[in-house]
Design a protein around this motif. Sequence first.
Motif, PDB file in Angstrom:
ATOM      1  N   GLY A 156      22.329  -6.588   4.563  1.00 20.56           N
ATOM      2  CA  GLY A 156      22.726  -5.359   3.887  1.00 20.56           C
ATOM      3  C   GLY A 156      23.146  -5.629   2.458  1.00 20.56           C
ATOM      4  O   GLY A 156      22.530  -6.415   1.750  1.00 20.56           O
ATOM      5  N   PHE A 157      24.224  -4.971   2.052  1.00 20.81           N
ATOM      6  CA  PHE A 157      24.735  -5.173   0.702  1.00 20.81           C
ATOM      7  C   PHE A 157      25.376  -6.551   0.577  1.00 20.81           C
ATOM      8  O   PHE A 157      25.928  -7.088   1.528  1.00 20.81           O
ATOM      9  N   ASP A 158      25.334  -7.119  -0.640  1.00 24.93           N
ATOM     10  CA  ASP A 158      25.951  -8.424  -0.860  1.00 24.93           C
ATOM     11  C   ASP A 158      27.468  -8.333  -0.906  1.00 24.93           C
ATOM     12  O   ASP A 158      28.151  -9.315  -0.631  1.00 24.93           O
ATOM     13  N   GLY A 159      27.993  -7.173  -1.279  1.00 23.23           N
ATOM     14  CA  GLY A 159      29.438  -7.030  -1.331  1.00 23.23           C
ATOM     15  C   GLY A 159      29.878  -5.584  -1.249  1.00 23.23           C
ATOM     16  O   GLY A 159      29.216  -4.691  -1.801  1.00 23.23           O
ATOM     17  N   LEU A 195      19.526  -1.882  -4.945  1.00 23.11           N
ATOM     18  CA  LEU A 195      20.509  -0.901  -4.486  1.00 23.11           C
ATOM     19  C   LEU A 195      19.862   0.471  -4.305  1.00 23.11           C
ATOM     20  O   LEU A 195      20.107   1.166  -3.316  1.00 23.11           O
ATOM     21  N   THR A 196      19.028   0.867  -5.259  1.00 23.53           N
ATOM     22  CA  THR A 196      18.345   2.156  -5.172  1.00 23.53           C
ATOM     23  C   THR A 196      17.517   2.253  -3.895  1.00 23.53           C
ATOM     24  O   THR A 196      17.527   3.281  -3.190  1.00 23.53           O
ATOM     25  N   ASN A 197      16.801   1.182  -3.569  1.00 23.38           N
ATOM     26  CA  ASN A 197      15.991   1.170  -2.347  1.00 23.38           C
ATOM     27  C   ASN A 197      16.855   1.295  -1.097  1.00 23.38           C
ATOM     28  O   ASN A 197      16.486   1.988  -0.134  1.00 23.38           O
ATOM     29  N   LYS A 198      17.995   0.639  -1.102  1.00 19.96           N
ATOM     30  CA  LYS A 198      18.871   0.689   0.074  1.00 19.96           C
ATOM     31  C   LYS A 198      19.487   2.077   0.246  1.00 19.96           C
ATOM     32  O   LYS A 198      19.572   2.594   1.363  1.00 19.96           O
ATOM     33  N   ASN A 219      19.380  -1.106   8.219  1.00 16.70           N
ATOM     34  CA  ASN A 219      20.410  -0.168   7.786  1.00 16.70           C
ATOM     35  C   ASN A 219      21.531  -0.943   7.087  1.00 16.70           C
ATOM     36  O   ASN A 219      22.329  -1.604   7.746  1.00 16.70           O
ATOM     37  N   PRO A 220      21.626  -0.877   5.753  1.00 14.69           N
ATOM     38  CA  PRO A 220      22.642  -1.676   5.053  1.00 14.69           C
ATOM     39  C   PRO A 220      24.057  -1.209   5.337  1.00 14.69           C
ATOM     40  O   PRO A 220      25.001  -1.998   5.290  1.00 14.69           O
ATOM     41  N   TRP A 221      24.196   0.091   5.646  1.00 19.78           N
ATOM     42  CA  TRP A 221      25.524   0.617   5.939  1.00 19.78           C
ATOM     43  C   TRP A 221      26.049   0.107   7.282  1.00 19.78           C
ATOM     44  O   TRP A 221      27.251  -0.084   7.454  1.00 19.78           O
ATOM     45  N   GLN A 222      25.141  -0.110   8.242  1.00 24.35           N
ATOM     46  CA  GLN A 222      25.573  -0.625   9.537  1.00 24.35           C
ATOM     47  C   GLN A 222      26.131  -2.031   9.390  1.00 24.35           C
ATOM     48  O   GLN A 222      27.151  -2.374   9.989  1.00 24.35           O
ATOM     49  N   ASN A 223      25.454  -2.841   8.580  1.00 22.30           N
ATOM     50  CA  ASN A 223      25.960  -4.191   8.340  1.00 22.30           C
ATOM     51  C   ASN A 223      27.319  -4.141   7.636  1.00 22.30           C
ATOM     52  O   ASN A 223      28.241  -4.888   7.972  1.00 22.30           O
TER      53      ASN A 223
END
Length: 255
Positions: free
Chosen positions: A106-109, A145-148, A156-160
């Motif tokens: 997901g997101f790096d931070g 970030l835009t793609n996510k 799902n980056p939000w789940q992570n």
Amino acid sequence: MEATVGIFNAEFFKKEKFEIHIIDVEDYTGEFLEYINSHFVTICEGDSGNEIETVKQRARQFFESKSENTKMGGVAEFFVHLYLMHQGFKQECTFFNLEEGSIKKGFDGYYSKDQTEWIMESKSGKKDSQSSTHWNKVKVAYDDLTNKFSGNVKNNPWQNAYNHASNIDVGTNRNIRNNIKQLSNNFTNKIFSSINEYNIIPESTIFLNDQWENYNVHELKTNIEEVVSKFEYKDIIVICVTKKSIELFLDFLES
């Protein structure tokens, strides 16, 4: 430019809803090593209570089996966590992924400061590789970030992010966890938001070839401003880190 006081050799330029932080890491001073040691466990795995040598061993085992690109990405990401902690941000995630030996999907931070939530994406590369300029890396981080946010990714980056924030050792408050959970559910249901609704931190790290080189800070700032002028965001902090080598951090892990 304004100098950032403290252990980081950093300068920052600030406008309304826009900051550029430019950081040079030519060497690790004794004071800097002391700061890393003081916060290493927290950055890696939250308030776990583990001894630093145990956590360093986990980090060594992770890095020794990874490709050079993955090592660069990991070293870059750790440093951003360290810098943002020094700037008063609370890390709502861990540097170590929840799956042993794996890489974040997901997101790096994910961070909070003064009841505001921030999302970071880090990109890195060697100076002599193709497109290895800070402004190019910042653009790639922004596009990622835009793609996510728009759902143009497999996972799902939000789940992570929610799984990390729900780790008891991270200590994320319920309101933030609920916010992330709702965003995760929306993603699952294909309800996506625009990037201009988020506070973002696109980050670039350029590694030199183990020999320090000075560069044109004015040119860097000018190019970053030009790139960011085309971005959409609620608020943005751009971080550009120039590091002498990957080995500075890997040597720290062996110390």
